[in-house]
Design an enzyme around this catalytic site. Sequence first.
Site, PDB file in Angstrom:
ATOM      1  N   HIS A  67     -48.427  22.488  -4.364  1.00 30.11           N
ATOM      2  CA  HIS A  67     -49.573  22.521  -5.187  1.00 30.11           C
ATOM      3  C   HIS A  67     -49.521  21.555  -6.274  1.00 30.11           C
ATOM      4  CE1 HIS A  67     -52.909  24.820  -7.361  1.00 30.11           C
ATOM      5  NE2 HIS A  67     -52.432  24.007  -8.297  1.00 30.11           N
ATOM      6  N   GLU A  68     -48.165  21.446  -6.968  1.00 30.82           N
ATOM      7  CA  GLU A  68     -48.158  20.757  -8.086  1.00 30.82           C
ATOM      8  C   GLU A  68     -48.081  19.183  -7.696  1.00 30.82           C
ATOM      9  OE1 GLU A  68     -48.703  21.919 -10.925  1.00 30.82           O
ATOM     10  OE2 GLU A  68     -48.896  23.902 -10.253  1.00 30.82           O
ATOM     11  N   HIS A  71     -51.535  17.772  -7.214  1.00 34.73           N
ATOM     12  CA  HIS A  71     -51.809  17.238  -8.602  1.00 34.73           C
ATOM     13  C   HIS A  71     -51.522  15.687  -9.069  1.00 34.73           C
ATOM     14  CE1 HIS A  71     -53.928  20.695  -9.856  1.00 34.73           C
ATOM     15  NE2 HIS A  71     -52.990  21.512  -9.788  1.00 34.73           N
TER      16      HIS A  71
HETATM   17 ZN    ZN Z   1     -52.972  23.623 -10.232  1.00 30.77          ZN
END
Ligand code: ZN
Length: 154
Positions: A67-68, A71
């Site tokens: 998830h990170e 980003h």
């Molecule tokens: Zn996030």
Amino acid sequence: MENDELQRLVEEISLHFFSMPFLHKAIFNSRLKTTGGRYLTKTHHLEFNPKSYEQYGLDELIGIIKHELCHYHMHLQGKGYKHKDQDFKQCLKKIGGSRFAKQLSKQKEQPYRFLLECRTCGQQYFRKKKMNPDRYRCGKCGGKLKGIEIDYQK
Ligand SMILES: [Zn+2]
Ligand SMILES: [Zn+2]
């Protein structure tokens, strides 16, 4: 799991799932309360909550790392890197990252007994065991550390 293992894990996941290297720092930050991890847009570093790993294990941590990294890679490529952005959503879908990190319970607070604090930037590193601060450097700025014993009141 220590910070250098986390760093290697993030680098491996980045290469494996994104076919691109992770060139910044990944650290555990025990001051994160309810989030499993975060991406710092200014420094491009990633921070992870050690409690996610301690409470839910490696699969949960890997989901948060993916998830990170979405980003991270979307931001560095100049694409939409926020939760509402299509680029970000597609990235998550493609690599199977966590939509949200699991809720962290508060009752299992870590019995940290020792704190290393950076003399330069003030970054704090909580530890379960006493450590010699002269043998380590700040993971954020490379500054010298001082050791502080934590006295818990219940
Ligand atoms: Zn996030
Ligand atoms: Zn520092």
